[in-house]
Design a protein around this motif. Structure first.
Motif, PDB file in Angstrom:
ATOM      1  N   ALA A  25       0.828  -1.217   0.000  1.00  0.00           N
ATOM      2  CA  ALA A  25       0.000   0.000   0.000  1.00  0.00           C
ATOM      3  C   ALA A  25       0.860   1.263   0.000  1.00  0.00           C
ATOM      4  O   ALA A  25       0.411   2.333  -0.408  1.00  0.00           O
ATOM      5  CB  ALA A  25      -0.927  -0.010   1.215  1.00  0.00           C
ATOM      6  N   SER A  58      -2.593  -6.798  -1.823  1.00  0.00           N
ATOM      7  CA  SER A  58      -3.777  -6.472  -2.629  1.00  0.00           C
ATOM      8  C   SER A  58      -3.744  -5.038  -3.153  1.00  0.00           C
ATOM      9  O   SER A  58      -4.346  -4.737  -4.188  1.00  0.00           O
ATOM     10  CB  SER A  58      -5.061  -6.725  -1.846  1.00  0.00           C
ATOM     11  OG  SER A  58      -5.203  -5.797  -0.808  1.00  0.00           O
ATOM     12  N   ALA A  59      -3.025  -4.153  -2.454  1.00  0.00           N
ATOM     13  CA  ALA A  59      -2.919  -2.769  -2.930  1.00  0.00           C
ATOM     14  C   ALA A  59      -2.219  -2.735  -4.286  1.00  0.00           C
ATOM     15  O   ALA A  59      -2.577  -1.949  -5.174  1.00  0.00           O
ATOM     16  CB  ALA A  59      -2.158  -1.921  -1.918  1.00  0.00           C
ATOM     17  N   GLY A  62      -4.509  -4.226  -6.999  1.00  0.00           N
ATOM     18  CA  GLY A  62      -5.556  -3.268  -7.335  1.00  0.00           C
ATOM     19  C   GLY A  62      -5.151  -2.343  -8.470  1.00  0.00           C
ATOM     20  O   GLY A  62      -5.994  -1.903  -9.255  1.00  0.00           O
ATOM     21  N   MET A  65      -5.810  -3.943 -11.739  1.00  0.00           N
ATOM     22  CA  MET A  65      -7.245  -3.952 -11.991  1.00  0.00           C
ATOM     23  C   MET A  65      -7.739  -2.587 -12.455  1.00  0.00           C
ATOM     24  O   MET A  65      -8.642  -2.484 -13.271  1.00  0.00           O
ATOM     25  CB  MET A  65      -7.990  -4.340 -10.710  1.00  0.00           C
ATOM     26  CG  MET A  65      -7.797  -5.786 -10.351  1.00  0.00           C
ATOM     27  SD  MET A  65      -8.354  -6.127  -8.674  1.00  0.00           S
ATOM     28  CE  MET A  65     -10.085  -5.766  -8.840  1.00  0.00           C
ATOM     29  N   ALA A  66      -7.119  -1.559 -11.912  1.00  0.00           N
ATOM     30  CA  ALA A  66      -7.595  -0.199 -12.191  1.00  0.00           C
ATOM     31  C   ALA A  66      -7.382   0.224 -13.647  1.00  0.00           C
ATOM     32  O   ALA A  66      -8.118   1.054 -14.152  1.00  0.00           O
ATOM     33  CB  ALA A  66      -6.902   0.787 -11.258  1.00  0.00           C
ATOM     34  N   ASP A  69      -9.218  -2.061 -17.980  1.00  0.00           N
ATOM     35  CA  ASP A  69     -10.323  -1.686 -18.870  1.00  0.00           C
ATOM     36  C   ASP A  69      -9.903  -0.623 -19.873  1.00  0.00           C
ATOM     37  O   ASP A  69     -10.176  -0.738 -21.070  1.00  0.00           O
ATOM     38  CB  ASP A  69     -11.499  -1.130 -18.050  1.00  0.00           C
ATOM     39  CG  ASP A  69     -12.461  -2.236 -17.651  1.00  0.00           C
ATOM     40  OD1 ASP A  69     -12.187  -3.403 -18.010  1.00  0.00           O
ATOM     41  OD2 ASP A  69     -13.455  -1.937 -16.976  1.00  0.00           O
ATOM     42  N   PHE A  96      -6.717 -14.066 -10.940  1.00  0.00           N
ATOM     43  CA  PHE A  96      -6.160 -13.282 -12.044  1.00  0.00           C
ATOM     44  C   PHE A  96      -5.839 -14.105 -13.296  1.00  0.00           C
ATOM     45  O   PHE A  96      -5.970 -13.584 -14.401  1.00  0.00           O
ATOM     46  CB  PHE A  96      -4.899 -12.526 -11.598  1.00  0.00           C
ATOM     47  CG  PHE A  96      -5.184 -11.185 -10.993  1.00  0.00           C
ATOM     48  CD1 PHE A  96      -5.935 -11.067  -9.843  1.00  0.00           C
ATOM     49  CD2 PHE A  96      -4.689 -10.024 -11.564  1.00  0.00           C
ATOM     50  CE1 PHE A  96      -6.194  -9.830  -9.274  1.00  0.00           C
ATOM     51  CE2 PHE A  96      -4.934  -8.773 -10.997  1.00  0.00           C
ATOM     52  CZ  PHE A  96      -5.687  -8.678  -9.859  1.00  0.00           C
ATOM     53  N   LEU A  99      -8.223 -13.783 -16.062  1.00  0.00           N
ATOM     54  CA  LEU A  99      -8.481 -12.471 -16.646  1.00  0.00           C
ATOM     55  C   LEU A  99      -7.265 -11.827 -17.300  1.00  0.00           C
ATOM     56  O   LEU A  99      -7.387 -10.876 -18.067  1.00  0.00           O
ATOM     57  CB  LEU A  99      -9.034 -11.538 -15.562  1.00  0.00           C
ATOM     58  CG  LEU A  99     -10.369 -12.042 -15.000  1.00  0.00           C
ATOM     59  CD1 LEU A  99     -10.536 -11.658 -13.555  1.00  0.00           C
ATOM     60  CD2 LEU A  99     -11.517 -11.531 -15.837  1.00  0.00           C
ATOM     61  N   TYR A 100      -6.092 -12.339 -16.957  1.00  0.00           N
ATOM     62  CA  TYR A 100      -4.848 -11.798 -17.531  1.00  0.00           C
ATOM     63  C   TYR A 100      -4.054 -12.932 -18.160  1.00  0.00           C
ATOM     64  O   TYR A 100      -4.100 -14.063 -17.687  1.00  0.00           O
ATOM     65  CB  TYR A 100      -3.966 -11.187 -16.427  1.00  0.00           C
ATOM     66  CG  TYR A 100      -4.466  -9.889 -15.891  1.00  0.00           C
ATOM     67  CD1 TYR A 100      -3.971  -8.678 -16.353  1.00  0.00           C
ATOM     68  CD2 TYR A 100      -5.434  -9.864 -14.902  1.00  0.00           C
ATOM     69  CE1 TYR A 100      -4.433  -7.480 -15.853  1.00  0.00           C
ATOM     70  CE2 TYR A 100      -5.912  -8.668 -14.387  1.00  0.00           C
ATOM     71  CZ  TYR A 100      -5.402  -7.478 -14.873  1.00  0.00           C
ATOM     72  OH  TYR A 100      -5.855  -6.292 -14.381  1.00  0.00           O
TER      73      TYR A 100
END
Lengths: 116, 147
Positions: A25, A58-59, A62, A65-66, A69, A96, A99-100
């Motif tokens: 983070a 997870s930070a 993220g 993920m951000a 799109d 993941f 999706l990746y």
């Protein structure tokens, strides 16, 4: 102190983003900044080389993920490569790999872009 | 695997993300000396990082002038970590189990930390105590590795 570094360089039709150190983070904003700069300069074919990354929380996840799109809607992709097993395990726990695209090494991922 | 004995240790950290490296080092060393293998040590350390990140970002909402405590109580086969803060209380039941595809659409990473903690630890419990909140994480030493 666990440091984090992100280096980028062009390679054919793609940009290689090399990660080193510890992505948590505290350091995730550095990665976010790099992604944001790539988006601003219209670079959407991205290979992330995880070879030198020792840790991810997870930070850090993220951040990937951000941007996915925006990258895909501009006909690009974020392809992940060269993960140490313990880093891969975290991606795997969160689903993941569905999706990746995740490759063993950077060259394999680069070929996917450069053969287009 | 056999534990090396009893551990009772605690440390107070500043509520800032720059403290996370120190938290990981604190937990890592003790989990290793308790007898966990490298994979389990990494998993325990990550779970505690996620718990502390939640405290820093949510309980204290990024206010660095506050502190939280990480306590380790380990004996027998049980390795227990308690993260305690004095910030806003947390209701884990209000955090939905993340649907990863849905999260991607919404660009949200929130909830992933709790999801990971639950995957990586044998027990994850939240409770309010007086003016503080505690999250208790437990992982047991066992012969076979958790996948």
């Amino acid at each position: 102190m666990n440091e984090f570094k992100v280096l980028t360089r062009d390679s054919g039709k793609a940009v290689v983003m090399e990660l080193q150190g510890f992505l948590d983070a505290h350091t995730a904003p550095d990665l976010e900044k790099t992604f944001s700069e790539l988006m601003a300069s219209g670079k959407y074919n991205i290979v992330v080389n995880f070879n030198g990354l020792n840790y991810i929380s997870s930070a850090g996840l993220g951040v990937f993920m951000a941007y996915i799109d925006e990258v895909r809607s501009n006909h690009g992709d974020i392809k992940l490569a060269g993960m140490q097993q313990k880093v891969f395990n975290v991606f795997d726990l969160l689903g993941f790999p569905f999706l990746y695209e995740i490759y063993k090494d950077q060259d394999e991922a680069l070929k996917k872009f450069n053969n287009i | 695997m056999k534990s090396s004995g009893k551990i009772e240790d605690s440390k107070v950290f500043k509520s800032t993300t720059s403290a996370l490296a120190g938290v990981r080092e604190f937990v890592n060393e003790r989990a290793l000396s308790f007898g966990f293998g490298d994979k389990e040590v990494s998993e325990i350390t990550l779970a505690v990082d996620e718990a502390c990140t939640n405290v820093i970002k949510h309980a204290y909402k990024g206010n660095p002038d506050t502190e939280f405590e990480v306590k380790i109580l380990a004996s027998g086969a049980e390795f227990q970590i308690v993260v305690r803060d004095w910030g806003a209380s947390f209701k884990p039941e209000e955090v939905p189990v993340p649907n990863i595809k849905d999260r991607f659409k919404k660009h949200k990473a929130g909830g992933l930390g709790i999801f990971l903690m639950r995957k990586l630890m044998d027990t994850v419990e939240y409770q309010g105590k007086d003016a503080s909140n505690e999250v208790r994480l437990v992982r047991y030493l066992r012969n076979e590795q958790k996948t």
